[in-house]
Design a protein around this motif. Structure first.
Motif, PDB file in Angstrom:
ATOM      1  N   GLU A  26       0.772  -1.192   0.005  1.00  0.00           N
ATOM      2  CA  GLU A  26       0.000   0.017  -0.020  1.00  0.00           C
ATOM      3  C   GLU A  26       0.817   1.497   0.035  1.00  0.00           C
ATOM      4  O   GLU A  26       0.673   2.329  -0.398  1.00  0.00           O
ATOM      5  CB  GLU A  26      -0.697  -0.116   1.196  1.00  0.00           C
ATOM      6  CG  GLU A  26      -2.145  -1.089   1.003  1.00  0.00           C
ATOM      7  CD  GLU A  26      -3.142  -0.728   2.294  1.00  0.00           C
ATOM      8  OE1 GLU A  26      -2.897  -0.288   3.386  1.00  0.00           O
ATOM      9  OE2 GLU A  26      -4.492  -0.733   1.891  1.00  0.00           O
ATOM     10  N   ARG A  27       1.964   1.250   0.724  1.00  0.00           N
ATOM     11  CA  ARG A  27       2.844   2.520   0.906  1.00  0.00           C
ATOM     12  C   ARG A  27       3.472   2.528  -0.424  1.00  0.00           C
ATOM     13  O   ARG A  27       3.641   3.818  -0.981  1.00  0.00           O
ATOM     14  CB  ARG A  27       3.893   2.163   1.873  1.00  0.00           C
ATOM     15  CG  ARG A  27       4.925   3.184   2.093  1.00  0.00           C
ATOM     16  CD  ARG A  27       6.066   3.179   3.142  1.00  0.00           C
ATOM     17  NE  ARG A  27       5.513   2.627   4.319  1.00  0.00           N
ATOM     18  CZ  ARG A  27       5.515   1.724   4.907  1.00  0.00           C
ATOM     19  NH1 ARG A  27       6.005   0.439   4.300  1.00  0.00           N
ATOM     20  NH2 ARG A  27       5.028   1.643   6.001  1.00  0.00           N
ATOM     21  N   ALA A  28       4.265   1.515  -1.126  1.00  0.00           N
ATOM     22  CA  ALA A  28       4.660   1.768  -2.446  1.00  0.00           C
ATOM     23  C   ALA A  28       3.789   2.393  -3.457  1.00  0.00           C
ATOM     24  O   ALA A  28       4.011   3.065  -4.301  1.00  0.00           O
ATOM     25  CB  ALA A  28       5.188   0.352  -2.961  1.00  0.00           C
ATOM     26  N   GLN A  29       2.320   1.663  -3.533  1.00  0.00           N
ATOM     27  CA  GLN A  29       1.503   2.152  -4.665  1.00  0.00           C
ATOM     28  C   GLN A  29       0.906   3.680  -4.301  1.00  0.00           C
ATOM     29  O   GLN A  29       0.780   4.446  -5.282  1.00  0.00           O
ATOM     30  CB  GLN A  29       0.041   1.373  -4.481  1.00  0.00           C
ATOM     31  CG  GLN A  29       0.489  -0.168  -4.926  1.00  0.00           C
ATOM     32  CD  GLN A  29      -0.767  -1.181  -4.681  1.00  0.00           C
ATOM     33  OE1 GLN A  29      -1.706  -0.892  -4.020  1.00  0.00           O
ATOM     34  NE2 GLN A  29      -0.847  -1.974  -5.938  1.00  0.00           N
ATOM     35  N   ALA A  30       0.875   3.939  -3.090  1.00  0.00           N
ATOM     36  CA  ALA A  30       0.407   5.411  -2.613  1.00  0.00           C
ATOM     37  C   ALA A  30       1.666   6.232  -3.070  1.00  0.00           C
ATOM     38  O   ALA A  30       1.251   7.629  -3.474  1.00  0.00           O
ATOM     39  CB  ALA A  30       0.390   5.599  -0.881  1.00  0.00           C
ATOM     40  N   MET A  31       2.952   5.847  -2.989  1.00  0.00           N
ATOM     41  CA  MET A  31       4.091   6.752  -3.667  1.00  0.00           C
ATOM     42  C   MET A  31       4.192   6.871  -5.055  1.00  0.00           C
ATOM     43  O   MET A  31       5.125   7.379  -5.715  1.00  0.00           O
ATOM     44  CB  MET A  31       5.300   6.398  -2.833  1.00  0.00           C
ATOM     45  CG  MET A  31       5.208   6.397  -1.460  1.00  0.00           C
ATOM     46  SD  MET A  31       6.886   5.957  -0.696  1.00  0.00           S
ATOM     47  CE  MET A  31       6.715   6.602   1.069  1.00  0.00           C
ATOM     48  N   GLY A  32       3.236   6.261  -5.787  1.00  0.00           N
ATOM     49  CA  GLY A  32       3.220   6.158  -7.171  1.00  0.00           C
ATOM     50  C   GLY A  32       4.121   4.888  -7.919  1.00  0.00           C
ATOM     51  O   GLY A  32       4.505   4.968  -8.884  1.00  0.00           O
ATOM     52  N   GLY A  33       4.303   3.887  -6.914  1.00  0.00           N
ATOM     53  CA  GLY A  33       5.054   2.754  -7.147  1.00  0.00           C
ATOM     54  C   GLY A  33       4.102   1.491  -7.532  1.00  0.00           C
ATOM     55  O   GLY A  33       2.735   1.826  -7.649  1.00  0.00           O
ATOM     56  N   THR A  34       4.703   0.349  -7.640  1.00  0.00           N
ATOM     57  CA  THR A  34       4.037  -0.954  -7.866  1.00  0.00           C
ATOM     58  C   THR A  34       4.095  -2.001  -6.805  1.00  0.00           C
ATOM     59  O   THR A  34       5.261  -1.935  -6.042  1.00  0.00           O
ATOM     60  CB  THR A  34       4.613  -1.413  -9.371  1.00  0.00           C
ATOM     61  OG1 THR A  34       4.137  -2.664  -9.624  1.00  0.00           O
ATOM     62  CG2 THR A  34       6.157  -1.495  -9.146  1.00  0.00           C
ATOM     63  N   CYS A  35       3.166  -3.069  -6.811  1.00  0.00           N
ATOM     64  CA  CYS A  35       3.212  -3.931  -5.811  1.00  0.00           C
ATOM     65  C   CYS A  35       4.567  -4.879  -5.972  1.00  0.00           C
ATOM     66  O   CYS A  35       4.837  -5.585  -5.083  1.00  0.00           O
ATOM     67  CB  CYS A  35       2.041  -4.596  -5.642  1.00  0.00           C
ATOM     68  SG  CYS A  35       1.624  -5.443  -7.251  1.00  0.00           S
ATOM     69  N   THR A  36       5.041  -5.006  -7.354  1.00  0.00           N
ATOM     70  CA  THR A  36       6.138  -5.959  -7.746  1.00  0.00           C
ATOM     71  C   THR A  36       7.063  -5.087  -8.641  1.00  0.00           C
ATOM     72  O   THR A  36       6.416  -4.798  -9.752  1.00  0.00           O
ATOM     73  CB  THR A  36       5.777  -7.241  -8.030  1.00  0.00           C
ATOM     74  OG1 THR A  36       6.853  -7.927  -8.308  1.00  0.00           O
ATOM     75  CG2 THR A  36       4.882  -7.198  -9.139  1.00  0.00           C
ATOM     76  N   GLY A  37       8.289  -5.146  -8.483  1.00  0.00           N
ATOM     77  CA  GLY A  37       9.265  -4.626  -9.407  1.00  0.00           C
ATOM     78  C   GLY A  37       9.809  -5.621 -10.482  1.00  0.00           C
ATOM     79  O   GLY A  37       9.903  -5.586 -11.631  1.00  0.00           O
ATOM     80  N   GLU A  38       9.791  -6.866  -9.795  1.00  0.00           N
ATOM     81  CA  GLU A  38      10.468  -8.054 -10.679  1.00  0.00           C
ATOM     82  C   GLU A  38       9.809  -9.412 -10.283  1.00  0.00           C
ATOM     83  O   GLU A  38      10.333 -10.088 -11.018  1.00  0.00           O
ATOM     84  CB  GLU A  38      12.112  -7.749 -10.587  1.00  0.00           C
ATOM     85  CG  GLU A  38      12.565  -7.827  -9.334  1.00  0.00           C
ATOM     86  CD  GLU A  38      14.098  -7.924  -9.544  1.00  0.00           C
ATOM     87  OE1 GLU A  38      14.584  -7.183 -10.286  1.00  0.00           O
ATOM     88  OE2 GLU A  38      14.678  -8.306  -8.448  1.00  0.00           O
ATOM     89  N   HIS A  39       9.349  -9.466  -9.123  1.00  0.00           N
ATOM     90  CA  HIS A  39       8.927 -10.882  -8.867  1.00  0.00           C
ATOM     91  C   HIS A  39       7.674 -11.607  -9.432  1.00  0.00           C
ATOM     92  O   HIS A  39       7.520 -12.637  -9.707  1.00  0.00           O
ATOM     93  CB  HIS A  39       8.828 -10.789  -7.453  1.00  0.00           C
ATOM     94  CG  HIS A  39       9.756 -10.765  -6.318  1.00  0.00           C
ATOM     95  ND1 HIS A  39       9.566 -10.920  -5.105  1.00  0.00           N
ATOM     96  CD2 HIS A  39      11.005 -10.773  -6.750  1.00  0.00           C
ATOM     97  CE1 HIS A  39      10.945 -10.897  -4.491  1.00  0.00           C
ATOM     98  NE2 HIS A  39      11.646 -10.859  -5.407  1.00  0.00           N
ATOM     99  N   GLY A  40       7.107 -10.539  -9.987  1.00  0.00           N
ATOM    100  CA  GLY A  40       5.603 -10.874 -10.779  1.00  0.00           C
ATOM    101  C   GLY A  40       4.590 -10.868 -10.087  1.00  0.00           C
ATOM    102  O   GLY A  40       4.725 -10.773  -8.576  1.00  0.00           O
TER     103      GLY A  40
END
Length: 472
Positions: free
Chosen positions: A415-429
Motif C-alpha cells: 500500500e505504501r509503494a502504491q501510494a507513492m506512485g509505485g508498484t506492488c512488484t518490481g520484478e517478482h511478478g
C-alpha cells in the motif's frame, strides 16, 4: 498467510486427465514422468505459498514437443504449465488445477549468434550463466542478472530485472522477438532481429511478463552487449539508510552511468558477513559496479565518491580484480540464503516493491520502522538504482501470530509503494501471491482488458490457470 489461493479452480475430469496422460505417454514414452517426487519438484515454490504439484511432467527437447503437448492438453481440456528452473517467487510454477508441466531445461541451446549485430537466438531453457559462458570467447555478454541462475524463458515470462538493470534495462528492453506456442499448438512469431519496428501490435512485449498464461515461449531473440574493457566493484558504508538512498538518487540524477548499485541495510550486511565470511562494516551499505574504459571507470568512481561523502558515506576503495568482484557479488546473490541461516528451520517470505526513485528513501526508512513495530526479522536489499527493493522475512511458518504480523507488514508495504506512485512488484511478478493488489494499482478496466486478452488467446484457460488476473 493465505493458504487457499486458487483452490476454487476446477480440475479436469478424471477421464479427461487419464486420456491426456495416455496420449502423452504414447507420444513421449519415458519423457512423461508421473512419479510423485518429480511432480512435487515441479510444483515447489521458494516462498510462503503452498506447493501445488502437476499431474505429470513432460521433458521437452524441441519446439515440436511443446506443440504436441499443448495440442493433446487442449484436446482434453487439461492445464499446461511451463517450467524453467523453478526460481520464481510468487507461485508461478504451481499447478492449482493440476495438469501437465512442460519442463524446458533440455531446450538449452544457443541457436545463432550474430556478433556484428549484437544479438543471438536461443532456446528458452538456457540459463543466464550458461549463455554468458558460451558468449565469453566472442567478447559478448547478456547483462540481465536477477541473482538466481534463471532460465531465459522464465526471465522473459516473469519480466525479470536484477542488479544490472540501472544501466542495461530489464529483460523487457533486451528481447527483440519471440516464438510462442499458442493454444492450438501453432507458432506465433512476434518480431524480427531488427533493432526497431513499427509493424503491427507489439506482441513481443505482450508475452513478456505474461507468466505463461497466454502461450509458451519456445525461442527468444535477445540483445547482447560487448564485455566492458574495465569493470570495477566498490563498497561504501553510510551513517544512515536515508543517506545511502540519497546518494543513490543523486548518482542517478547527475547521470553517473553506474552499472550496478545495490543497497543492503545493516541487518542484511550482518547476515552476509556471517553467511559469506565477509568483514564488511555493519552499517547501511551500497555495493557498486562501474563499466567502461579504464579512464571512464576511474572518473565514475571519483564522481560517486564525492556524492557519497556529501551523504555521510565512508571512503571506499574499488577493485578491478575479478576474484574480488566475484566474491562481493556472490555474497549479494546469496542474500536469500543468508537470511535463511539467521533462523535455521524458519521459512523465508520474499517480497518486493518498486517506487519512483525520488521516493526511495521515504519508502525504505518507513519500511524499516514497520519492521520494528511488528517485531519482525527482515533484512532489506535492493536494486535501488531503479527504486526496487526486497524484504526477506525470516518467519516461523507454524506461528500463526508471527505469520499474521508478517502478512500485515507486507500489505502495508504494498500500500505504501502504491501510494507513492509505485508498484506492488518490481520484478517478482504477480503469480498467485499478489493478484489482490492489481485492481488497486491499475484499476478494474485494466483487469477487464487483461481478461479479454486471456480469453482471446487462451479461450480454454489451459495456459497456467489461476495466475496474474484474479477471477471476477
Amino acid at each position: 498467510m493465505n493458504t487457499s489461493i486458487s483452490e476454487n479452480l476446477k480440475r479436469p475430469e478424471p477421464k479427461a486427465l487419464a486420456g491426456a496422460l495416455e496420449a502423452l505417454a504414447a507420444r513421449f514414452g519415458n519423457r512423461l514422468i508421473t512419479s510423485q517426487a518429480v511432480r512435487e519438484q515441479h510444483g515447489h515454490t521458494t516462498t510462503w505459498l503452498p506447493s501445488q504439484a502437476p499431474d505429470g511432467v513432460v521433458m521437452a527437447q524441441e519446439t515440436p514437443d511443446i506443440q504436441e503437448t499443448v495440442r493433446i492438453c487442449a484436446k482434453h481440456g487439461v492445464p499446461v504449465i511451463a517450467f524453467g528452473t523453478g526460481t520464481s517467487l510468487e507461485g508461478q510454477v504451481n499447478a492449482p488445477a493440476g495438469g501437465i508441466c512442460i519442463d524446458l531445461r533440455d531446450m538449452n541451446r544457443v541457436l545463432e549468434v550474430h556478433v556484428e549485430d549484437l544479438d543471438c537466438v536461443i532456446q528458452p531453457g538456457i540459463t543466464r550463466k550458461a549463455l554468458n559462458e558460451h558468449l565469453r570467447d566472442q567478447g559478448l555478454f547478456f547483462p540481465i542478472d536477477p541473482g538466481a541462475d534463471a532460465s531465459l524463458g522464465g526471465m522473459a515470462s516473469t519480466r525479470a530485472s536484477g542488479t544490472n538493470a540501472v544501466r542495461y534495462g530489464t529483460i523487457r528492453e533486451n528481447v527483440l522477438a519471440l516464438k510462442v506456442v499458442r493454444g492450438d499448438g501453432e507458432i506465433i512469431k512476434t518480431g524480427t532481429r531488427a533493432k526497431k519496428s513499427s509493424a503491427g501490435y507489439d506482441l513481443t512485449h505482450l508475452f513478456i511478463g505474461a507468466e505463461g498464461t497466454l502461450g509458451i515461449i519456445s525461442e527468444l531473440t535477445i540483445r547482447l552487449r560487448g564485455i566492458p574493457e574495465t569493470i570495477a566493484a566498490a563498497a561504501c558504508s553510510f551513517d544512515s539508510l536515508r543517506g545511502a538512498c540519497q546518494a543513490t538518487i543523486l548518482a542517478i540524477q547527475t547521470g553517473i552511468p553506474v552499472a550496478r548499485i545495490e543497497l543492503l541495510n545493516t541487518e542484511q550486511v550482518k547476515a552476509c558477513n556471517s553467511y559469506s565470511k565477509l568483514t564488511l562494516p555493519e552499517a547501511p551499505l551500497l555495493l557498486l559496479e562501474f563499466h567502461g574504459t579504464e579512464i571512464e571507470v576511474a572518473e565514475q568512481s571519483r564522481n560517486f565518491a564525492e556524492i557519497a561523502r556529501e551523504c555521510g558515506g565512508s571512503d571506499f576503495t574499488w577493485t578491478t580484480r575479478p576474484e574480488d568482484r566475484t566474491k562481493l557479488w556472490q555474497a549479494r546473490h546469496d542474500a536469500y540464503w543468508s537470511v535463511k541461516a539467521l533462523r535455521p528451520g524458519a521459512g523465508v517470505v520474499a517480497t518486493d516493491v518498486c517506487v519512483p526513485i525520488s521516493r526511495l528513501a521515504d519508502c525504505v526508512t518507513e519500511t524499516e520502522a514497520d519492521l520494528k513495530q511488528y517485531n519482525l526479522i527482515s533484512p532489506i536489499v535492493g536494486h535501488v538504482g531503479d527504486g526496487n527493493f526486497h524484504c526477506s522475512l525470516a518467519c516461523d511458518v507454524d506461528d500463526k501470530d508471527e505469520m499474521a504480523r508478517g502478512e500485515e507488514f507486507m500489505h502495508r508495504l504494498v500500500e505504501r509503494a502504491q501510494a507513492m506512485g509505485g508498484t506492488c512488484t518490481g520484478e517478482h511478478g504477480i503469480g498467485q501471491g499478489k493478484q489482490k493488489y492489481l485492481e488497486a494499482e491499475l484499476g478494474p478496466e485494466a483487469l477487464d482488458a487483461m481478461r479479454a486478452l486471456k480469453q482471446g488467446l487462451d479461450p480454454q484457460n489451459i495456459f497456467n490457470p489461476g495466475k496474474i488476473v484474479p477471477a471476477k
